[in-house]
Write an enzyme that holds these catalytic residues in place. Structure first.
Site, PDB file in Angstrom:
ATOM      1  N   ALA A 120       0.734  -1.305   0.042  1.00  0.00           N
ATOM      2  CA  ALA A 120       0.191  -0.152   0.010  1.00  0.00           C
ATOM      3  C   ALA A 120       0.986   1.362   0.048  1.00  0.00           C
ATOM      4  O   ALA A 120       0.424   2.248   0.010  1.00  0.00           O
ATOM      5  CB  ALA A 120      -1.003   0.038   1.213  1.00  0.00           C
ATOM      6  N   GLY A 123       5.408   1.048   3.467  1.00  0.00           N
ATOM      7  CA  GLY A 123       6.586   0.596   3.996  1.00  0.00           C
ATOM      8  C   GLY A 123       6.713  -0.884   4.752  1.00  0.00           C
ATOM      9  O   GLY A 123       7.626  -1.240   5.458  1.00  0.00           O
ATOM     10  N   ASP A 168      12.605   3.575   2.865  1.00  0.00           N
ATOM     11  CA  ASP A 168      11.771   2.950   3.580  1.00  0.00           C
ATOM     12  C   ASP A 168      12.380   2.237   4.922  1.00  0.00           C
ATOM     13  O   ASP A 168      11.730   2.036   5.912  1.00  0.00           O
ATOM     14  CB  ASP A 168      11.050   1.839   3.095  1.00  0.00           C
TER      15      ASP A 168
HETATM   16  O1  PMV Z   1       5.896   2.248  -2.140  1.00  0.00           O
HETATM   17  P1  PMV Z   1       6.886   2.227  -1.047  1.00  0.00           P
HETATM   18  O2  PMV Z   1       6.244   2.151   0.340  1.00  0.00           O
HETATM   19  O3  PMV Z   1       7.996   1.155  -1.137  1.00  0.00           O
HETATM   20  O4  PMV Z   1       7.909   3.794  -1.168  1.00  0.00           O
HETATM   21  C1  PMV Z   1       8.615   3.766  -2.363  1.00  0.00           C
HETATM   22  C2  PMV Z   1       9.039   5.313  -2.463  1.00  0.00           C
HETATM   23  C3  PMV Z   1      10.009   5.616  -3.494  1.00  0.00           C
HETATM   24  O5  PMV Z   1      10.439   6.840  -3.504  1.00  0.00           O
HETATM   25  C4  PMV Z   1       8.911   5.767  -4.885  1.00  0.00           C
HETATM   26  C5  PMV Z   1      11.054   4.543  -4.023  1.00  0.00           C
HETATM   27  C6  PMV Z   1      12.156   4.563  -3.058  1.00  0.00           C
HETATM   28  O6  PMV Z   1      12.972   3.690  -2.991  1.00  0.00           O
HETATM   29  O7  PMV Z   1      12.663   5.838  -2.391  1.00  0.00           O
END
Ligand code: PMV
Length: 342
Positions: A120, A123, A168
């Protein structure tokens, strides 16, 4: 793979728990995607996350919520799912850096319980990797330093994201709230006179589009756009970086209207980077109508969750989303992590 009979929520109900570890989920308030290219992002830990318990067993990670079991102590050549590959990545780092853990893996089982929605943009995969590494090290009394923890979690995140910024797992490992860059890691927000402090957190409504977020696909799409239009996309990343700075300043001065405005502008930039989707746009519109100061996607986008900053109007946003069929919850993003619980 099917789950063997086990307690429904993933907790090891009957077996003696040898070790337990928790890592929080996270919400990115501002700056996702640009953070992959070295810009800052503003992120904080959620109150809930992933708990992993380790019991005596035969080298398996059980994830009841996903109805899967992944091998911990060997490769499964028939199953190259992200979970199995990420598990192998964590295992390889731990085995290389902490031989005691490697030797113990075949006589341990781990079970993961999720307190945040998975897939979602909150993280959960990084929290799983951090909690798993901590619980396994704890089960054999091995000292897991920050460096090994980061290496194991980044190896897993790279499987899930393709190109991971590390944000994350930085939040999953440290908790709290702050500005993250690839170069500096996660730093607490400065106060007006420059001294570092941890904020008390920001109250947000988190709503789910009902569609899985598509981090790997959206990260790949941004890379394509950047290859095709390097100057334009770098400018967009710079604008996002400026919004992140504005948002951070707004938090330190308590100016929620300015934070909301930065979130709104960030959402427009993210839409232009092709990481939004119809449901996200609809939820942002509904949040606005219900009185939110700002709303935007969080995480990889293409689905996943939307954040709304709506002080005093949280219930109105939840009702508007609920009427349209979107589930939601209210949370304090960035409360400092209780070290004992981790
Ligand atoms: O979708 P999530 O919670 O895994 O977050 C990804 C965040 C990004 O900036 C799109 C990718 C990253 O590794 O920072």
């Amino acid at each position: 793979m099917t789950m063997p009979a086990h307690s429904t929520d993933g907790a090891c109900a009957k077996e003696t728990v040898l070790a337990r570890a928790f890592a929080p989920g996270k919400a990115i308030l501002l700056g996702e995607h640009a953070v992959v290219y070295g810009r800052p992002a503003l992120a904080g830990a959620l109150g809930d996350g992933v708990t992993v318990e380790v019991v005596a067993g035969r080298g398996a990670l059980r994830v009841p919520a996903w109805n899967v079991v992944a091998p911990l102590d060997e490769n499964d050549d028939d199953d190259r799912s992200d979970l199995v590959t990420a598990c192998a990545a964590v295992r390889d780092v731990l085995t290389r850096r902490l031989p005691d853990v490697g030797m113990a893996l075949r006589r341990l089982d781990a079970a993961a319980r999720f307190g945040v929605p998975t897939g979602a943009g909150l993280g959960s995969s990084a929290a799983l990797a951090v909690a798993l590494a901590r619980a396994l090290a704890r089960a054999v009394d091995a000292r897991l330093g920050d460096e090994v923890l980061d290496e194991a979690a980044l190896a897993a995140e790279t499987v899930f994201h393709g190109r991971a910024s590390g944000i994350d797992h930085a939040v999953a490992a440290r908790g709290g709230f702050g500005l993250y860059t690839r170069a500096t890691g996660l730093r607490p927000l400065p106060t007006k006179d420059g001294a570092a402090r941890v904020t008390e957190g920001v109250r947000l409504v988190v709503g789910h589009t009902g569609r899985q977020r598509d981090t790997r696909g959206r990260v790949a799409r941004v890379a394509e756009l950047r290859a095709a239009h390097p100057e334009k996309i770098e400018r967009s990343f710079d604008s996002i970086a400026a919004l992140v700075e504005r948002g951070a300043a707004a938090i330190t001065t308590g100016d929620l209207a300015a934070l909301g405005a930065a979130m709104e502008e960030n959402q427009r930039q993210l839409e232009a980077l092709e990481v939004s989707c119809a449901e996200i746009e609809r939820m942002c519109g509904l949040a606005h109508e219900a009185g939110a100061l700002g709303a935007k996607l969080t995480g990889g986008g293409g689905g996943g969750c939307v954040l709304a900053l709506a002080p005093g109007r949280e219930e109105a946003v939840r009702v508007a989303w609920g009427t349209a069929g979107f589930t939601s919850f209210v949370t304090l993003v960035g409360a400092a992590m209780d070290e004992a619980a981790a």
